[in-house]
Write a protein that holds these residues in place. Structure first.
Motif, PDB file in Angstrom:
ATOM      1  N   ASP A 400       0.862  -1.181   0.000  1.00  0.00           N
ATOM      2  CA  ASP A 400       0.000   0.000   0.000  1.00  0.00           C
ATOM      3  C   ASP A 400       0.895   1.228   0.000  1.00  0.00           C
ATOM      4  OD1 ASP A 400      -1.582   2.209   0.710  1.00  0.00           O
ATOM      5  OD2 ASP A 400      -2.935   0.985   1.902  1.00  0.00           O
ATOM      6  N   GLY A 402      -0.190   4.420  -0.440  1.00  0.00           N
ATOM      7  CA  GLY A 402      -0.889   5.636  -0.083  1.00  0.00           C
ATOM      8  C   GLY A 402      -1.785   6.164  -1.179  1.00  0.00           C
ATOM      9  N   GLU A 403      -2.560   7.181  -0.831  1.00  0.00           N
ATOM     10  CA  GLU A 403      -3.562   7.718  -1.742  1.00  0.00           C
ATOM     11  C   GLU A 403      -2.939   8.497  -2.898  1.00  0.00           C
ATOM     12  OE1 GLU A 403      -7.235   7.789  -3.206  1.00  0.00           O
ATOM     13  OE2 GLU A 403      -6.610   6.741  -1.371  1.00  0.00           O
ATOM     14  N   ALA A 406      -2.287   6.107  -5.646  1.00  0.00           N
ATOM     15  CA  ALA A 406      -3.359   5.150  -5.908  1.00  0.00           C
ATOM     16  C   ALA A 406      -3.980   5.367  -7.284  1.00  0.00           C
ATOM     17  CB  ALA A 406      -4.434   5.265  -4.833  1.00  0.00           C
ATOM     18  N   ASP A 407      -4.287   4.269  -7.965  1.00  0.00           N
ATOM     19  CA  ASP A 407      -5.018   4.355  -9.230  1.00  0.00           C
ATOM     20  C   ASP A 407      -6.467   3.904  -9.060  1.00  0.00           C
ATOM     21  OD1 ASP A 407      -4.732   1.634  -8.925  1.00  0.00           O
ATOM     22  OD2 ASP A 407      -3.878   1.265 -10.899  1.00  0.00           O
ATOM     23  N   GLY A 408      -6.811   3.347  -7.896  1.00  0.00           N
ATOM     24  CA  GLY A 408      -8.186   2.935  -7.626  1.00  0.00           C
ATOM     25  C   GLY A 408      -8.647   1.739  -8.435  1.00  0.00           C
ATOM     26  N   ASN A 415      -5.083  -4.275  -4.730  1.00  0.00           N
ATOM     27  CA  ASN A 415      -6.135  -3.263  -4.675  1.00  0.00           C
ATOM     28  C   ASN A 415      -5.648  -1.955  -5.298  1.00  0.00           C
ATOM     29  OD1 ASN A 415      -4.766  -1.630  -2.696  1.00  0.00           O
ATOM     30  ND2 ASN A 415      -5.532  -2.964  -1.065  1.00  0.00           N
ATOM     31  N   ARG A 417      -4.595   0.757  -4.167  1.00  0.00           N
ATOM     32  CA  ARG A 417      -3.519   1.508  -3.523  1.00  0.00           C
ATOM     33  C   ARG A 417      -2.203   0.740  -3.499  1.00  0.00           C
ATOM     34  NH1 ARG A 417      -5.137   5.383   0.757  1.00  0.00           N
ATOM     35  NH2 ARG A 417      -3.440   4.488   2.000  1.00  0.00           N
ATOM     36  N   GLN A 418      -2.202  -0.457  -4.033  1.00  0.00           N
ATOM     37  CA  GLN A 418      -1.024  -1.320  -3.944  1.00  0.00           C
ATOM     38  C   GLN A 418      -0.227  -1.328  -5.244  1.00  0.00           C
ATOM     39  OE1 GLN A 418      -3.089  -4.937  -2.739  1.00  0.00           O
ATOM     40  NE2 GLN A 418      -2.088  -4.866  -0.745  1.00  0.00           N
ATOM     41  N   GLY A 457       1.722   5.592   2.716  1.00  0.00           N
ATOM     42  CA  GLY A 457       1.178   4.323   3.163  1.00  0.00           C
ATOM     43  C   GLY A 457       2.199   3.547   3.978  1.00  0.00           C
TER      44      GLY A 457
END
Length: 484
Positions: A400, A402-403, A406-408, A415, A417-418, A457
């Motif tokens: 993770d 972090g935001e 993140a690609d969502g 997921n 954020r990973q 993250g």
């Protein structure tokens, strides 16, 4: 009568003639480097496979210990990796079948000089569409293997080019937002956060809930050694991190592998969403160039893309467009590309940077070294990769981040954020090979320090330690990273 040239020299001259590398300052050593018969472990990034190379072709040499009899196959694979494919029908059946939709005309179109891609420079207008960067597409849900569901009209990858008679899917737009911050000593910094969009969507609007993920083409050198890392070591990384009980808790991605027709541990791709080099190569032939292969024999045209479905096929209409032997030679070429040795590892500033790297606990994810095991697919690689102590600086796990990064968009068990920990070897040679220093999964970072500053993250504590460093320490850290 003159004596014939040794086989090793003949193979080398053939390779230089095909790749055009004659005259490059290069030396490869499969044996001792020093007068005392020893070679520093931190210099030979790939053990006996390491090549000592700098400059534009630093990522393009075969494993230094590759046997003479395998070097001709390396040259053949190199030819099909770097030369353009053409539209069918064509006078040649060996390289026709490009498209109908595509983003590049060759593997080397994205991996220029076997190196790293970069985001497009839209300051010159939208005509400069990306080649070394692609956009993955999907909608909520999973396919039969647990992977992403493609967009109904545009599939799982956006293509901004097409052959004659077929309409391109559209164009990609890109703009950047500025993210500002300061180091503890007051020095300001600016980061660039990319925002992607589409224009001229020629097959209608995308799904309302479409998810997109940018992916930059990474450098290829050393990928065969990564494939030779025992799966048990990747699983061990996850167990060891979980046992520590800290914020760093990497996880394994389990993905569908077309060559073996089973779920396997992912190790390639920005989300560890590919298990084997053969799957990665077949997917790239199909998604990036529209070339069908024994692994992926069907074109990616969706039902709405009538012109794509009606376009001529290569290899005189036969399936697949790249035959098994040629495909295997390309995979062999990729798997036998050598990592380059470190530069100036004993430099005082580099040594200081290595200590700072350790103090910031960066090695918690960027595991420095492994010993390779048996190559998993003997027909597609060389035993020269086996039993080597290598220094790729990765755990091949998902973290993770972090935001901000993140690609969502989920991808098998990954997921939104990973991201997989990228290997760091060769990082300092990217400017030499490709003329830029764009890093991270979408090339947003302009150099190693910016890449660190995007960490969050699980990596927030490490980034915070870097934020506390003074200017001299930051320079030393970058110097170390660029020595890899």
């Amino acid at each position: 009568m003159p004596r014939p040239l040794p086989r090793s020299l003949r193979a080398g001259l053939l390779w230089l003639a095909v790749t055009g590398l004659a005259g490059l300052a290069f030396w490869a050593s499969a044996g001792p480097a020093g007068q005392d018969g020893s070679a520093p472990d931190d210099e030979k990034t790939g053990g006996d496979t390491t090549v000592f190379a700098t400059g534009q072709n630093a990522f393009s040499f075969p494993l230094a210990n590759l046997p003479d009899e395998e070097r001709t196959r390396f040259v053949i694979g190199n030819s099909f990796f770097k030369r353009n494919w053409v539209q069918a029908p064509s006078s040649t059946t060996a390289r026709d079948g490009l498209g109908p939709h595509f983003i590049a005309r060759s593997c080397g179109g994205c991996h220029v000089q076997d190196g790293r891609g970069a985001p497009p420079d839209f300051t010159r207008g939208l005509s400069d569409q990306p080649v070394g960067l692609l956009l993955r597409l999907s909608i909520p849900g999973k396919d039969v293997h647990g992977g992403p569901l493609p967009d109904p009209l545009y599939g799982d990858q956006f293509s901004n080019f097409a052959v004659q008679g077929v309409t391109p899917e559209g164009q990609i737009s890109l703009r950047y937002e500025t993210v500002r911050g300061k180091f503890a000593d007051g020095t300001p910094y600016q980061l660039q956060k990319p925002r992607y969009g589409f224009s001229k969507l020629n097959y209608g609007p995308m799904a309302r809930d479409v998810m997109l993920s940018p992916r930059i083409a990474p450098q290829m050198a050393g990928v065969g050694l990564l494939e030779a890392i025992p799966e048990a070591e990747i699983l061990r990384n996850a167990r060891d991190q979980a046992a520590l009980g800290g914020p760093v808790r990497g996880v394994v991605n389990q993905v569908w592998d077309a060559p073996t027709q089973q779920m396997r541990v992912g190790r390639f791709g920005w989300k560890a969403n590919v298990a084997t080099l053969a799957h990665q190569t077949g997917g790239a032939f199909l998604g990036d160039m529209g070339i069908t292969s024994p692994l992926f024999p069907k074109e990616t045209c969706t039902n709405a893309q009538k012109d794509c479905l009606a376009a001529p096929r290569g290899a005189q209409g036969k399936t697949p467009e790249i035959d098994e032997k040629t495909f295997n030679d390309v995979v062999f070429y990729e798997s036998t590309l050598a990592p380059a040795a470190r530069r100036n590892p004993k430099d005082a500033q580099v040594v200081q940077g290595q200590k700072l790297f350790a103090a910031a606990q960066c090695a918690a994810c960027h595991r420095p070294s492994y010993v390779t095991g048996e190559i998993p697919f003997p027909r597609l690689g060389s035993k020269a990769a086996q039993g080597q102590t290598i220094y790729p600086y990765t755990d091949l796990l998902l973290h993770d981040m972090g935001e901000g990064l993140a690609d969502g968009r989920p991808d098998f068990l990954a997921n939104g954020r990973q991201w997989r920990t990228p290997p760091l070897w060769g990082l300092g040679l990217v400017p030499d090979v490709n003329g830029h220093n764009r890093l991270l999964h979408d090339g947003r970072a302009r150099g190693a320090l910016e890449a660190v500053l995007w960490h969050d993250g699980e990596a927030k504590a490490s980034k915070d330690k870097v934020l506390q460093m003074n200017a001299q320490q930051r320079a030393a850290l970058v110097k170390f990273l660029e020595s890899l």
